[in-house]
Write a protein that holds these residues in place. Structure first.
Motif, PDB file in Angstrom:
ATOM      1  N   PHE A   1       0.814  -1.223   0.000  1.00  0.00           N
ATOM      2  CA  PHE A   1       0.000   0.000   0.000  1.00  0.00           C
ATOM      3  C   PHE A   1       0.847   1.272   0.000  1.00  0.00           C
ATOM      4  N   LYS A   2       2.114   1.132   0.361  1.00  0.00           N
ATOM      5  CA  LYS A   2       3.050   2.242   0.158  1.00  0.00           C
ATOM      6  C   LYS A   2       3.252   2.441  -1.349  1.00  0.00           C
ATOM      7  N   VAL A   3       3.418   1.340  -2.053  1.00  0.00           N
ATOM      8  CA  VAL A   3       3.581   1.415  -3.515  1.00  0.00           C
ATOM      9  C   VAL A   3       2.304   1.963  -4.144  1.00  0.00           C
ATOM     10  N   GLN A   4       1.176   1.500  -3.674  1.00  0.00           N
ATOM     11  CA  GLN A   4      -0.099   1.984  -4.218  1.00  0.00           C
ATOM     12  C   GLN A   4      -0.242   3.499  -4.039  1.00  0.00           C
ATOM     13  N   ALA A   5       0.123   3.986  -2.861  1.00  0.00           N
ATOM     14  CA  ALA A   5       0.035   5.436  -2.615  1.00  0.00           C
ATOM     15  C   ALA A   5       0.987   6.184  -3.550  1.00  0.00           C
ATOM     16  N   GLU A   6       2.134   5.594  -3.828  1.00  0.00           N
ATOM     17  CA  GLU A   6       3.094   6.248  -4.714  1.00  0.00           C
ATOM     18  C   GLU A   6       2.567   6.270  -6.158  1.00  0.00           C
ATOM     19  N   ILE A   7       1.977   5.178  -6.599  1.00  0.00           N
ATOM     20  CA  ILE A   7       1.388   5.145  -7.948  1.00  0.00           C
ATOM     21  C   ILE A   7       0.308   6.221  -8.070  1.00  0.00           C
ATOM     22  N   LEU A   8      -0.550   6.279  -7.071  1.00  0.00           N
ATOM     23  CA  LEU A   8      -1.660   7.233  -7.097  1.00  0.00           C
ATOM     24  C   LEU A   8      -1.145   8.668  -7.129  1.00  0.00           C
ATOM     25  N   SER A   9      -0.153   8.932  -6.318  1.00  0.00           N
ATOM     26  CA  SER A   9       0.418  10.272  -6.255  1.00  0.00           C
ATOM     27  C   SER A   9       1.116  10.639  -7.572  1.00  0.00           C
ATOM     28  N   ALA A  10       1.878   9.722  -8.099  1.00  0.00           N
ATOM     29  CA  ALA A  10       2.566   9.960  -9.374  1.00  0.00           C
ATOM     30  C   ALA A  10       1.548  10.186 -10.490  1.00  0.00           C
ATOM     31  N   TRP A  11       0.519   9.370 -10.486  1.00  0.00           N
ATOM     32  CA  TRP A  11      -0.527   9.442 -11.505  1.00  0.00           C
ATOM     33  C   TRP A  11      -1.160  10.837 -11.515  1.00  0.00           C
ATOM     34  N   ARG A  12      -1.529  11.306 -10.324  1.00  0.00           N
ATOM     35  CA  ARG A  12      -2.151  12.631 -10.245  1.00  0.00           C
ATOM     36  C   ARG A  12      -1.166  13.722 -10.674  1.00  0.00           C
ATOM     37  N   ASP A  13       0.074  13.612 -10.229  1.00  0.00           N
ATOM     38  CA  ASP A  13       1.078  14.632 -10.564  1.00  0.00           C
ATOM     39  C   ASP A  13       1.282  14.729 -12.074  1.00  0.00           C
ATOM     40  N   PHE A  14       1.308  13.569 -12.731  1.00  0.00           N
ATOM     41  CA  PHE A  14       1.497  13.562 -14.183  1.00  0.00           C
ATOM     42  C   PHE A  14       0.432  14.411 -14.862  1.00  0.00           C
ATOM     43  N   PHE A  15      -0.810  14.208 -14.472  1.00  0.00           N
ATOM     44  CA  PHE A  15      -1.890  14.928 -15.155  1.00  0.00           C
ATOM     45  C   PHE A  15      -1.973  16.400 -14.717  1.00  0.00           C
ATOM     46  N   LYS A  16      -1.648  16.667 -13.481  1.00  0.00           N
ATOM     47  CA  LYS A  16      -1.631  18.071 -13.054  1.00  0.00           C
ATOM     48  C   LYS A  16      -0.601  18.859 -13.850  1.00  0.00           C
TER      49      LYS A  16
END
Lengths: 433, 433
Positions: free
Chosen positions: A132-147
């Motif tokens: 779930f640390k990895v999951q949080a990182e994927i989610l954060s990276a995903w949002r940052d990419f689109f922002k």
């Protein structure tokens, strides 16, 4: 005294520190009593010598929560290269009964049902936290990419009055005061409406599928990562952007999640340009390379998804592969048909390590095209009025895609079952914890 | 040709550009035809001269989607200081019928119901877009603040089997295959469980309240911004962190959202240290300053929240005020009572511009304390087993709070009704669009 995290203890050799956490292990070794303490930073070892402290610990089992004050001493054999010689132990939350599952072992060694039944406890194991640390990182990276690409984050309703894109059978019903409502199976119609407002939008939220089957690929409540983008020139714009997204996420995982991947024995893939092939070509490969008689089938079977990823890895060195041009009859009504081959759509799936992790397409953007497609399908416009009206008021060419966060996490970490990548998964038989 | 955004047109004087967007306005002025085009960057003006292009536009109304190619010419009277002399107009999506609401006026001038009924269209107005741009910025800043403090993002289920914290009456019922389930009214129990895993967690997700009343402060589906933090020394740690959070969000809004606040005529408050007073003290102020006979009441009325914010602004120059120590009987069972005054709790609300925007507290962390409090309240433990069990297995002292994103947005922007800060709000009578 202020708390020191376990990872920072070794920096304070010779000083007095206070650490707080869970008793991960208690060990006696040659007459010496060791406590291994766990906090969000990791583990630290402490040596207890005073009779008074030993008495306090006597009744306690692992997972008891304590604060330990003591002096930091260099000790190469201890985790981190230092240990604490205890001056005082304060018990914050005593555990006096046996823990049903030993979570301090490297391998939890439980089956999936036990893992999930005892989730509040099993999640404390390092292997589970890592997921779930990895999951949080994927989610954060995903949002940052689109922002960074000027996408606007939106939050669209999950309680909806009607408008199942794929027929109502797969929607959960909600008692909404005196009315009947449903849980959204995707933000599709709303995100298209919002592409007419902000041009570029994303949403990361739970969606709901009342699919009455239990597989290693499905959960009934999952985090859908959705984007929609207006003023595309072609559906290939979406593929190009998606390539960049995968590269971005991989880079972030390499930067921030190496420890977790190592712990779980999973490999972060190297990014290579992802091959893009039509469904028809994929089926030819499946027939030629794997003897699968599937040419002309409207979709891929799970087995085929695995074979295509294997083929892609071998042939193009890519564990990802885009499959495009799914047949019109298998794709939702809002999907744009290929003007050059109207039986096919301008749609794509992304397969990764044997599983579909993305689905996307260019959408219809003119009211009259929607009307004629719905008519051709014999679909009623009932429940779609608000969605369809927006196409009367000027919608640009647009498209988008969605990814399942749990699937993405599971494939990155090579987990057997997508449920392992959901904190508290919901399936036909599982409503708790 | 590659698309140029309206905001970048003035940088390309003398060059040829292609802009794409919605026809915001069509104007004739002294025999010249102007198109004002809207894209996600703003507005740009184009002059149409060719008969061929004028003919194309004849049938079209505003909101038609077009691509315009032309040469950029300096023109001080145009928005941005430049305009486009059109060489070609391409119609991407024609609008041929009248738009039911004129969204190209500075003031939409519609009532709340119309605003919401025609949401897919009214959201395109600059004033409406500004609200949700600010909301996205608050959400992004909020997450960043906690990520910097080593909080882990979690996603906990919204379909739950049982376990309403405040009695089941306020939960929506879901038909979950053959079982009865509910929509989570908060992630409270899950986030506490997760504080036992990661110590510091946050979640930003919809929650659901089946409250059968319609006010300007309530919606039935709202974005709850939740945190939970373990190893706090005191409930005041939460207050201190919350002060920093508000400062952080304000700084980000000043940096990135000034344009939107200006457009909406709202003021970003300056951060000053937020005063913290007990409910009892607040009631004394209300009696003394406003003649409100409320001393001893278990809660504040909406009117009181307004008065206290007014008082705080006048007295301490802070539009925010923390009210603490709500009575035990009005707070959920998991709230820690004040050891020095057991009728009161270690709880707080944050009021901002007349409305509660945060609620939080220190929680119980020992199993026996939970058992005795539930017993004292005559509560059954049924449905809480998974939650309560975790306290047998070692839970550190912890606490947390939650904020409503729509309320926060509405108060920052001084909107009359919280529904204006929800893209597609749900209330007793509103299930669509």
């Amino acid at each position: 005294m202020e708390r020191t995290l376990s990872i920072n203890v070794a920096e304070r050799i010779g000083k007095e520190v206070m650490v707080s956490g869970w008793i991960h292990k208690i060990r006696k070794l040659g007459g010496i009593n060791f406590i291994v303490l766990r906090d969000r930073g990791g583990l630290v070892q402490a040596i207890v010598e005073k009779t008074e402290d030993l008495d306090k610990l006597k009744e306690l089992t692992t997972e008891s929560v304590v604060s330990i004050t003591g002096k930091v001493v260099k000790e190469d054999r201890a985790p981190g290269g230092a240990e604490i010689h205890v001056q005082n132990v304060e018990i914050l939350s005593p555990v006096t009964e046996d823990i049903p599952i030993e979570i301090n072992k490297k391998d939890l060694n439980v089956n999936l049902d036990t893992l999930l039944d005892f989730r509040p406890l099993t999640l404390r194991a390092f292997s589970q936290k890592a997921i779930f640390k990895v999951q949080a990182e994927i989610l954060s990276a995903w949002r940052d990419f689109f922002k960074e690409l000027d996408f606007t984050e939106i939050n669209t309703p999950k309680i909806v009055g009607a408008g199942a894109e794929t027929g109502g059978a797969e929607m959960f019903e909600v008692k909404y005061f005196k009315k009947k409502a449903y849980l959204a199976q995707s933000p599709q119609l709303y995100k298209e409406i919002m592409a007419g407002v902000f041009e570029r939008v994303f949403e990361t939220a739970f969606v709901y599928r009342a699919e009455p089957h239990s597989t290693s690929r499905h959960i009934n409540e999952y985090m859908s990562l959705d984007i929609e983008m207006a003023f595309i020139n072609s559906w290939t714009d979406l593929i190009d952007m998606h390539q960049d997204l995968i590269k971005y996420v991989i880079d972030r995982l390499k930067k921030n999640s190496k420890k977790e991947f190592d712990l779980l024995g999973a490999k972060i893939p190297d990014f290579v340009k992802i091959p893009v092939i039509k469904l028809r070509e994929a089926q030819e490969i499946l027939e030629k390379e794997y003897g699968e008689k599937c040419i002309g089938e409207p979709d891929l079977e799970p087995k085929h998804e695995k074979q295509l990823c294997e083929y892609s890895t071998k042939k193009w060195n890519s564990e990802f592969i885009f499959i495009t041009h799914y047949p019109s009859k298998k794709r939702p009504f809002y999907t744009m048909d290929d003007p050059e081959s109207p039986e096919e759509t301008l749609s794509f799936d992304l397969l990764f390590r044997g599983l579909e992790v993305t689905t996307g397409s260019q959408r219809l953007h003119r009211y009259k095209d929607h009307m004629s497609k719905m008519k051709k399908r014999g679909m009623s416009t009932e429940g779609f009025e608000d969605y369809l009206n927006v196409f009367k008021y000027g919608m640009p060419p647009h498209g988008g895609f969605c990814q399942g966060l749990e699937r993405l996490t599971a494939r990155f970490l090579e987990l057997d079952n997508v449920k392992e990548a959901s904190l508290f998964p919901r399936d036909m038989n599982r409503l708790k914890p």
